[in-house]
Design a protein around this motif. Structure first.
Motif, PDB file in Angstrom:
ATOM      1  N   PRO A 177       0.795  -1.473  -0.260  1.00 38.71           N
ATOM      2  CA  PRO A 177      -0.036   0.106  -0.022  1.00 38.71           C
ATOM      3  C   PRO A 177       0.876   1.293  -0.134  1.00 38.71           C
ATOM      4  N   ARG A 178       1.980   1.272   0.780  1.00 38.34           N
ATOM      5  CA  ARG A 178       2.961   2.299   0.802  1.00 38.34           C
ATOM      6  C   ARG A 178       3.454   2.618  -0.672  1.00 38.34           C
ATOM      7  N   ALA A 179       3.877   1.658  -1.295  1.00 32.16           N
ATOM      8  CA  ALA A 179       4.466   1.941  -2.751  1.00 32.16           C
ATOM      9  C   ALA A 179       3.405   2.470  -3.570  1.00 32.16           C
ATOM     10  N   ILE A 180       2.137   1.995  -3.483  1.00 27.28           N
ATOM     11  CA  ILE A 180       0.963   2.482  -4.419  1.00 27.28           C
ATOM     12  C   ILE A 180       0.552   3.995  -4.237  1.00 27.28           C
ATOM     13  N   ALA A 181       0.696   4.217  -2.645  1.00 27.65           N
ATOM     14  CA  ALA A 181       0.568   5.419  -2.417  1.00 27.65           C
ATOM     15  C   ALA A 181       1.734   6.487  -2.827  1.00 27.65           C
ATOM     16  N   ILE A 182       3.016   6.069  -2.862  1.00 26.55           N
ATOM     17  CA  ILE A 182       3.996   6.951  -3.322  1.00 26.55           C
ATOM     18  C   ILE A 182       3.786   7.023  -4.879  1.00 26.55           C
ATOM     19  N   ILE A 183       3.581   5.852  -5.584  1.00 32.03           N
ATOM     20  CA  ILE A 183       3.329   5.949  -7.123  1.00 32.03           C
ATOM     21  C   ILE A 183       2.187   7.036  -7.358  1.00 32.03           C
ATOM     22  N   ASP A 184       1.050   6.929  -6.527  1.00 34.53           N
ATOM     23  CA  ASP A 184      -0.049   7.780  -6.856  1.00 34.53           C
ATOM     24  C   ASP A 184       0.147   9.241  -6.765  1.00 34.53           C
ATOM     25  N   LYS A 185       1.169   9.553  -5.614  1.00 33.67           N
ATOM     26  CA  LYS A 185       1.592  10.951  -5.449  1.00 33.67           C
ATOM     27  C   LYS A 185       2.582  11.490  -6.585  1.00 33.67           C
ATOM     28  N   LEU A 186       3.458  10.752  -7.094  1.00 37.20           N
ATOM     29  CA  LEU A 186       4.392  10.840  -8.345  1.00 37.20           C
ATOM     30  C   LEU A 186       3.375  11.195  -9.409  1.00 37.20           C
ATOM     31  N   ALA A 187       2.375  10.315  -9.758  1.00 39.78           N
ATOM     32  CA  ALA A 187       1.649  10.591 -10.991  1.00 39.78           C
ATOM     33  C   ALA A 187       0.770  11.746 -10.822  1.00 39.78           C
ATOM     34  N   ARG A 188       0.312  12.305  -9.704  1.00 39.04           N
ATOM     35  CA  ARG A 188      -0.234  13.289  -9.624  1.00 39.04           C
ATOM     36  C   ARG A 188       0.526  14.608  -9.711  1.00 39.04           C
ATOM     37  N   ALA A 207       3.137  14.637 -11.445  1.00 42.84           N
ATOM     38  CA  ALA A 207       3.482  14.507 -13.078  1.00 42.84           C
ATOM     39  C   ALA A 207       2.379  15.117 -13.880  1.00 42.84           C
ATOM     40  N   ALA A 208       1.070  14.673 -13.424  1.00 46.81           N
ATOM     41  CA  ALA A 208      -0.101  15.191 -14.104  1.00 46.81           C
ATOM     42  C   ALA A 208      -0.497  16.783 -13.912  1.00 46.81           C
ATOM     43  N   LYS A 209       0.182  17.237 -12.949  1.00 51.87           N
ATOM     44  CA  LYS A 209       0.059  18.735 -12.585  1.00 51.87           C
ATOM     45  C   LYS A 209       1.280  19.662 -13.180  1.00 51.87           C
ATOM     46  N   GLY A 210       2.021  18.732 -13.806  1.00 50.18           N
ATOM     47  CA  GLY A 210       3.395  19.402 -14.467  1.00 50.18           C
ATOM     48  C   GLY A 210       4.164  20.015 -13.457  1.00 50.18           C
ATOM     49  N   LYS A 211       4.201  19.098 -12.090  1.00 56.08           N
ATOM     50  CA  LYS A 211       5.454  19.648 -11.083  1.00 56.08           C
ATOM     51  C   LYS A 211       6.563  18.983 -11.155  1.00 56.08           C
ATOM     52  N   LEU A 212       6.744  17.818 -12.112  1.00 54.46           N
ATOM     53  CA  LEU A 212       7.952  17.382 -12.300  1.00 54.46           C
ATOM     54  C   LEU A 212       8.711  17.748 -13.647  1.00 54.46           C
ATOM     55  N   LYS A 213       9.805  17.988 -13.740  1.00 51.49           N
ATOM     56  CA  LYS A 213      10.626  18.512 -14.722  1.00 51.49           C
ATOM     57  C   LYS A 213      11.307  17.150 -15.239  1.00 51.49           C
ATOM     58  N   GLU A 214      11.748  17.142 -16.610  1.00 47.26           N
ATOM     59  CA  GLU A 214      12.477  16.339 -17.303  1.00 47.26           C
ATOM     60  C   GLU A 214      13.257  15.749 -16.600  1.00 47.26           C
ATOM     61  N   SER A 215      14.335  16.470 -15.953  1.00 51.79           N
ATOM     62  CA  SER A 215      15.560  16.158 -15.022  1.00 51.79           C
ATOM     63  C   SER A 215      15.086  15.156 -13.663  1.00 51.79           C
ATOM     64  N   ASP A 216      13.738  15.844 -13.285  1.00 51.42           N
ATOM     65  CA  ASP A 216      13.234  14.879 -12.310  1.00 51.42           C
ATOM     66  C   ASP A 216      12.741  13.447 -12.612  1.00 51.42           C
ATOM     67  N   LEU A 217      12.241  13.528 -13.886  1.00 50.69           N
ATOM     68  CA  LEU A 217      11.876  12.133 -14.187  1.00 50.69           C
ATOM     69  C   LEU A 217      13.009  11.314 -14.596  1.00 50.69           C
TER      70      LEU A 217
END
Length: 141
Positions: free
Chosen positions: A100-111, A113-123
């Motif tokens: 569940p923790r891994a899923i929560a972390i992946i969800d947070k990262l997906a949100r 990314a969807a909001k454009g808060k991750l740069k290409e260098s972050d990815l």
């Protein structure tokens, strides 16, 4: 009921059992803004509903048009996570094996990314970290 009231009721169903603060924190929303909407001190117009749908990661129409497609989604046909992930076979496969923790972390990262808060260098950095973790964990007995 008028459309703004229907939208607020739809938002309440999306929030579900979470507290307003927990829901706001989980989706990077202003808790006082959310409270104002839910307590009737601020209306939930079409533009605000559309912005919330996008921030929360809901399918289009869940809040903007709760009498249409959206009402089926939030009244139990699908959960919020299924709506967000219904097109992702990788996410569906992960649900059976990831913690569940891994899923929560992946969800947070997906949100983020969807909001454009991750740069290409972050990815690039995240991809490298994922590769290193995968390699390190595959070598363990």
């Amino acid at each position: 009921m008028d459309m703004k009231t229907l939208r607020v009721e739809a938002l309440r169903r999306v929030i579900g059992p979470l507290s307003q603060k927990d829901f706001a924190d989980q989706h990077d929303l202003d808790a006082s803004y959310l409270s104002q909407i839910l307590n009737g001190h601020r209306g939930l117009g079409e533009k605000a509903a559309l912005n919330l749908e996008q921030k929360i990661g809901l399918a289009p129409g869940v809040l903007v048009n709760p009498g249409g497609y959206g009402s089926n989604v939030i009244e139990g046909e699908f959960t919020r996570h299924e709506v967000v992930r219904e097109q992702s076979p990788a996410y569906q496969a992960m649900l059976g094996i990831a913690s569940p923790r891994a899923i929560a972390i992946i969800d947070k990262l997906a949100r983020a990314a969807a909001k454009g808060k991750l740069k290409e260098s972050d990815l690039v950095l995240l991809e490298g970290i994922a590769g290193l973790l995968e390699k390190a964990n595959s070598e363990k007995p």
